[in-house]
Design a protein around this motif. Structure first.
Motif, PDB file in Angstrom:
ATOM      1  N   VAL A 168       0.840  -1.203   0.000  1.00  0.00           N
ATOM      2  CA  VAL A 168       0.000   0.000   0.000  1.00  0.00           C
ATOM      3  C   VAL A 168       0.871   1.248   0.000  1.00  0.00           C
ATOM      4  O   VAL A 168       0.613   2.210  -0.738  1.00  0.00           O
ATOM      5  CB  VAL A 168      -0.970  -0.022   1.203  1.00  0.00           C
ATOM      6  CG1 VAL A 168      -1.640   1.329   1.390  1.00  0.00           C
ATOM      7  CG2 VAL A 168      -2.007  -1.119   1.027  1.00  0.00           C
ATOM      8  N   ALA A 169       1.923   1.261   0.812  1.00  0.00           N
ATOM      9  CA  ALA A 169       2.821   2.413   0.860  1.00  0.00           C
ATOM     10  C   ALA A 169       3.482   2.660  -0.495  1.00  0.00           C
ATOM     11  O   ALA A 169       3.578   3.807  -0.954  1.00  0.00           O
ATOM     12  CB  ALA A 169       3.889   2.207   1.936  1.00  0.00           C
ATOM     13  N   MET A 170       3.909   1.599  -1.177  1.00  0.00           N
ATOM     14  CA  MET A 170       4.537   1.756  -2.498  1.00  0.00           C
ATOM     15  C   MET A 170       3.541   2.295  -3.517  1.00  0.00           C
ATOM     16  O   MET A 170       3.882   3.132  -4.354  1.00  0.00           O
ATOM     17  CB  MET A 170       5.131   0.435  -2.971  1.00  0.00           C
ATOM     18  CG  MET A 170       6.391   0.042  -2.223  1.00  0.00           C
ATOM     19  SD  MET A 170       7.245  -1.393  -2.923  1.00  0.00           S
ATOM     20  CE  MET A 170       6.074  -2.703  -2.627  1.00  0.00           C
ATOM     21  N   MET A 171       2.280   1.806  -3.464  1.00  0.00           N
ATOM     22  CA  MET A 171       1.270   2.290  -4.410  1.00  0.00           C
ATOM     23  C   MET A 171       0.961   3.768  -4.181  1.00  0.00           C
ATOM     24  O   MET A 171       0.802   4.536  -5.136  1.00  0.00           O
ATOM     25  CB  MET A 171      -0.003   1.450  -4.287  1.00  0.00           C
ATOM     26  CG  MET A 171       0.147   0.052  -4.877  1.00  0.00           C
ATOM     27  SD  MET A 171      -1.291  -1.004  -4.651  1.00  0.00           S
ATOM     28  CE  MET A 171      -2.601  -0.032  -5.294  1.00  0.00           C
ATOM     29  N   VAL A 172       0.873   4.193  -2.932  1.00  0.00           N
ATOM     30  CA  VAL A 172       0.607   5.599  -2.634  1.00  0.00           C
ATOM     31  C   VAL A 172       1.750   6.470  -3.125  1.00  0.00           C
ATOM     32  O   VAL A 172       1.531   7.503  -3.766  1.00  0.00           O
ATOM     33  CB  VAL A 172       0.367   5.795  -1.119  1.00  0.00           C
ATOM     34  CG1 VAL A 172       0.382   7.266  -0.742  1.00  0.00           C
ATOM     35  CG2 VAL A 172      -0.953   5.160  -0.710  1.00  0.00           C
ATOM     36  N   GLN A 230       1.412   9.227  -6.243  1.00  0.00           N
ATOM     37  CA  GLN A 230       1.749  10.644  -6.133  1.00  0.00           C
ATOM     38  C   GLN A 230       2.737  11.052  -7.220  1.00  0.00           C
ATOM     39  O   GLN A 230       2.636  12.135  -7.783  1.00  0.00           O
ATOM     40  CB  GLN A 230       2.327  10.946  -4.754  1.00  0.00           C
ATOM     41  CG  GLN A 230       1.319  10.828  -3.638  1.00  0.00           C
ATOM     42  CD  GLN A 230       1.946  10.955  -2.263  1.00  0.00           C
ATOM     43  OE1 GLN A 230       3.159  10.839  -2.085  1.00  0.00           O
ATOM     44  NE2 GLN A 230       1.103  11.161  -1.265  1.00  0.00           N
ATOM     45  N   HIS A 231       3.673  10.186  -7.536  1.00  0.00           N
ATOM     46  CA  HIS A 231       4.651  10.465  -8.588  1.00  0.00           C
ATOM     47  C   HIS A 231       3.977  10.553  -9.955  1.00  0.00           C
ATOM     48  O   HIS A 231       4.273  11.447 -10.744  1.00  0.00           O
ATOM     49  CB  HIS A 231       5.742   9.387  -8.576  1.00  0.00           C
ATOM     50  CG  HIS A 231       6.816   9.606  -9.584  1.00  0.00           C
ATOM     51  ND1 HIS A 231       7.750  10.605  -9.477  1.00  0.00           N
ATOM     52  CD2 HIS A 231       7.085   8.971 -10.746  1.00  0.00           C
ATOM     53  CE1 HIS A 231       8.556  10.566 -10.510  1.00  0.00           C
ATOM     54  NE2 HIS A 231       8.169   9.576 -11.305  1.00  0.00           N
ATOM     55  N   ASP A 269       2.783  13.078 -14.729  1.00  0.00           N
ATOM     56  CA  ASP A 269       1.936  12.967 -15.917  1.00  0.00           C
ATOM     57  C   ASP A 269       0.762  13.929 -15.927  1.00  0.00           C
ATOM     58  O   ASP A 269      -0.121  13.828 -16.768  1.00  0.00           O
ATOM     59  CB  ASP A 269       1.415  11.538 -16.055  1.00  0.00           C
ATOM     60  CG  ASP A 269       2.519  10.545 -16.358  1.00  0.00           C
ATOM     61  OD1 ASP A 269       3.588  10.982 -16.825  1.00  0.00           O
ATOM     62  OD2 ASP A 269       2.317   9.347 -16.133  1.00  0.00           O
ATOM     63  N   GLN A 270       0.728  14.846 -14.982  1.00  0.00           N
ATOM     64  CA  GLN A 270      -0.298  15.882 -14.916  1.00  0.00           C
ATOM     65  C   GLN A 270      -1.702  15.274 -14.902  1.00  0.00           C
ATOM     66  O   GLN A 270      -2.569  15.640 -15.692  1.00  0.00           O
ATOM     67  CB  GLN A 270      -0.144  16.878 -16.053  1.00  0.00           C
ATOM     68  CG  GLN A 270       1.199  17.572 -16.036  1.00  0.00           C
ATOM     69  CD  GLN A 270       1.418  18.438 -17.254  1.00  0.00           C
ATOM     70  OE1 GLN A 270       0.692  18.360 -18.222  1.00  0.00           O
ATOM     71  NE2 GLN A 270       2.431  19.282 -17.194  1.00  0.00           N
TER      72      GLN A 270
END
Length: 109
Positions: free
Chosen positions: A20-24, A28-29, A34-35
């Motif tokens: 979950v932490a990696m997906m969050v 955000q990145h 990618d706007q």
């Protein structure tokens, strides 16, 4: 000493928390790089959602009495994705899905 089943549960919980932490962090990145922008609209007889991603805009709108419209647009280069200026439809058509009229296409304005 920890029982075997408890050790497995703690291990699975740690793996889920790390995932979950990696997906969050990755989400955000992607949003920043990618706007990505999501907009919701609500009118008297319609509810819509627009997703802007890179140079694409996907709009989905539900109109009363239960008609779904799906539109894909492409933004001109050099324009901010979340602005309404300079968008043009790639296929110049809107897909409508209605229980009363079935599925049909119309030309965009």
């Amino acid at each position: 000493c920890i029982p075997d089943h408890m050790f497995k549960q703690v291990g699975h919980g740690a793996a889920v928390a790390a995932g979950v932490a990696m997906m969050v962090m990755a989400g955000q990145h992607v949003v920043a790089q990618d706007q990505l922008a999501i907009q919701y609209t609500r009118h008297v007889h319609a509810l819509g959602m627009t997703v802007d991603w890179r140079q694409h805009r996907l709009s989905v709108e539900v109109e009363a009495p239960i008609e779904l419209e799906v539109r894909h647009s492409l933004i001109s280069h050099g324009v901010a994705p979340h602005s309404n200026a300079q968008w043009h439809d790639v296929r110049h058509a809107i897909l409508h899905i209605s229980p009363l009229q079935g599925a049909y296409m119309t030309r965009s304005e």
